[in-house]
Design an enzyme around this catalytic site. Structure first.
Site, PDB file in Angstrom:
ATOM      1  N   ARG A 162       7.034   8.840  -4.459  1.00 22.25           N
ATOM      2  CA  ARG A 162       7.048   7.792  -3.435  1.00 22.25           C
ATOM      3  C   ARG A 162       7.003   8.396  -2.037  1.00 22.25           C
ATOM      4  O   ARG A 162       7.867   9.168  -1.644  1.00 22.25           O
ATOM      5  CB  ARG A 162       8.320   6.958  -3.590  1.00 22.25           C
TER       6      ARG A 162
ATOM      7  N   ALA B  88       6.839  -6.058  -2.057  1.00 25.13           N
ATOM      8  CA  ALA B  88       7.717  -5.199  -1.265  1.00 25.13           C
ATOM      9  C   ALA B  88       9.036  -5.008  -1.989  1.00 25.13           C
ATOM     10  O   ALA B  88       9.700  -5.967  -2.337  1.00 25.13           O
ATOM     11  CB  ALA B  88       7.967  -5.815   0.114  1.00 25.13           C
ATOM     12  N   ASP B  89       9.392  -3.753  -2.228  1.00 22.60           N
ATOM     13  CA  ASP B  89      10.729  -3.521  -2.773  1.00 22.60           C
ATOM     14  C   ASP B  89      11.679  -3.253  -1.607  1.00 22.60           C
ATOM     15  O   ASP B  89      11.290  -3.397  -0.445  1.00 22.60           O
ATOM     16  CB  ASP B  89      10.711  -2.375  -3.783  1.00 22.60           C
ATOM     17  N   SER B  90      12.912  -2.859  -1.908  1.00 21.11           N
ATOM     18  CA  SER B  90      13.894  -2.726  -0.825  1.00 21.11           C
ATOM     19  C   SER B  90      13.486  -1.650   0.170  1.00 21.11           C
ATOM     20  O   SER B  90      13.679  -1.800   1.379  1.00 21.11           O
ATOM     21  CB  SER B  90      15.284  -2.443  -1.392  1.00 21.11           C
ATOM     22  N   ASP B  92      10.401  -0.709   0.940  1.00 23.47           N
ATOM     23  CA  ASP B  92       9.315  -1.276   1.749  1.00 23.47           C
ATOM     24  C   ASP B  92       9.871  -2.164   2.848  1.00 23.47           C
ATOM     25  O   ASP B  92       9.446  -2.090   4.002  1.00 23.47           O
ATOM     26  CB  ASP B  92       8.384  -2.136   0.885  1.00 23.47           C
TER      27      ASP B  92
END
Lengths: 321, 136
Positions: A162, B88-90, B92
């Site tokens: 990531r 969107a995750d946290s 993002d």
């Protein structure tokens, strides 16, 4: 290694499942509850779930609001991950039954004030252990559910690769603690630095999720995560697989103390993800030598296949086991 | 667009109906003057509205969200779009907030982040924080 405990299903249950799961080859295999110091981890790889008939059947397990939530996601991949996440939670919890089969559809959930999902119990739902705790995390390529008995648990997943859109140190200066910024700054190799950023992020997320507070309930700059190697007392980028070390959390309000109520483990899962597990410690061992967190990892496609997993698909990087 | 009927005044939202709740909750009507023939006169000096976010702010938020999530050009993004719904995750969401802070020169408390679930909410919060800034 395949979990192949044969279970004799009552005729009634066979009918129930056969109706909905024409394509499934096996029912949900029940499992024993985790022991008090143990966490069970279950994960699903969405790419391995290819059958649209199976996915269609999975949809049947969800509550109406969960289904709505899935359909609100934009795009097939997001919808699939959202679906599998709810399926994993419901089917996993349903396996831990004391008296007979539990229909995953019958489980009810509620949210605490910060939005953390919890099981909601009726008096007549005594089949599952009422003290089951769970937490879930997913990326588009992996879904993870952690289960304990009685201990609060938080899990967080992130792809190893990531990348941040922002600069790592700028991000850390804004959201992490000075200690963590110093730690990340000390890593000269950008690849290792990025990996440690992801590890820190997942560990911090797992902590606030275990507490049930989330990012907005407990800002990340209020607590520090430290890696302690086995040799030295100071935190430093330890070697990957050999040097397990310990992960601790310190509240910034009292830097000299550390929160001994919580233990962490950091794993590499499926070769692609870091998974951080945060678990409340068993009170019985307070003050003694830290007891290892016991983890049992299983990969699953509910109603199709369960596999007990050990390295290299799941190995612990840091945190005692 | 105001239309009067008898003693009541109703405002119809100009655009999507779902924006209406945002508009009405922000409306602060100080007073309305009534002429002899019964039609209200909206004298600007007595009529103050604190609006939801400006269109430029909304556009900028959308631009930043698209960039963060690498959304394809054809992907729909509206003020009502939920961050989680578009992937969107946290992490993002936090990155988006950080980019918004830099873009608008504001500081968003972490505690506020649970209130930012859709694009409109982010834009509204920005507008509120920008207005609070001391005059340059």
């Amino acid at each position: 290694m395949i979990l192949s405990r044969r279970v004799v299903i009552s005729a009634m249950n066979a009918v129930c499942f056969k109706r909905s799961f024409a394509t499934a080859s096996s029912p949900l295999v029940p499992v024993q509850l985790p022991s008090r110091k143990e966490a069970h981890l279950w994960y699903v790889v969405p790419d391995e779930v290819k059958s649209s008939a199976l996915l269609h059947n999975y949809l049947d397990i969800l509550s109406p609001s969960e289904k709505e939530n899935v359909f609100h996601k934009r795009g097939e991949q997001l919808q699939k991950a959202a679906l599998l996440a709810r399926v994993l939670v419901r089917t996993t919890i349903a396996r831990y039954q004391i008296n007979g089969q539990v229909d995953p559809r019958s489980l009810k959930f509620k949210k605490n004030i910060h939005g953390k999902p919890e099981l909601e119990w009726n008096d007549d739902q005594c089949q599952c252990a009422p003290s089951l705790q769970f937490n879930i995390s997913h990326t588009s390529s992996l879904i993870l559910c952690g289960v304990t008995v009685d201990s609060l648990i938080g899990v967080d997943l992130e792809e190893k690769q990531r990348k941040l859109k922002n600069n790592i140190l700028a991000f850390a200066r804004r959201y992490f603690t000075p200690h963590e910024v110093k730690f990340l700054s000390s890593i000269s190799d950008p690849v290792v630095q990025q990996q440690y950023f992801v590890k820190l992020w997942t560990l911090k997320e797992s902590y606030v999720k275990a507490l049930g507070k989330g990012f907005s309930g407990l800002p990340f700059r209020m607590f520090t995560i430290q890696f302690r190697t086995a040799e030295k007392g100071n935190s430093c980028p330890s070697g990957e697989t050999n040097n397990k070390g310990e992960i601790i959390v310190k509240s910034l309000e009292d830097v000299n103390s550390f929160s001994s109520n919580w233990q962490f483990a950091l794993l590499e899962l499926a070769g692609s993800h870091y998974a951080a597990i945060c678990m409340e410690k068993d009170e019985a061992v307070e003050g003694e030598v830290p007891t290892p967190m016991k983890l049992t990892v299983r990969k699953t496609i509910p109603y199709v296949r369960d596999e007990l997993i050990s390295g290299p698909d799941a190995f612990v990087i840091s945190g005692l086991t | 667009m105001a239309s009067a009927s008898a003693a009541s005044v109703t405002f119809r939202a100009l655009s999507k109906p779902s924006l209406k709740s945002n508009v009405t909750s922000s409306l602060k009507i100080v007073s309305l003057g009534w002429r002899k023939n019964g039609f209200p006169s909206l004298r600007s000096s007595q009529f103050r509205i604190s609006c939801a976010a400006k269109p430029e702010t909304l556009d900028k938020v959308c631009e930043i969200v698209r960039k963060q999530l690498a959304l394809p050009a054809e992907a729909e993004l509206t003020p009502e779009s939920k961050f989680s719904a578009v992937g969107a995750d946290s992490l993002d969401t936090v990155e988006i907030v950080m980019a918004l802070e830099e873009e608008f020169g504001i500081s968003v408390e972490e505690e506020s982040s649970q209130n930012i679930t859709i694009v409109q909410e982010a834009a509204d919060l920005i507008e509120k924080l920008v207005q609070k800034k001391p005059e340059a």
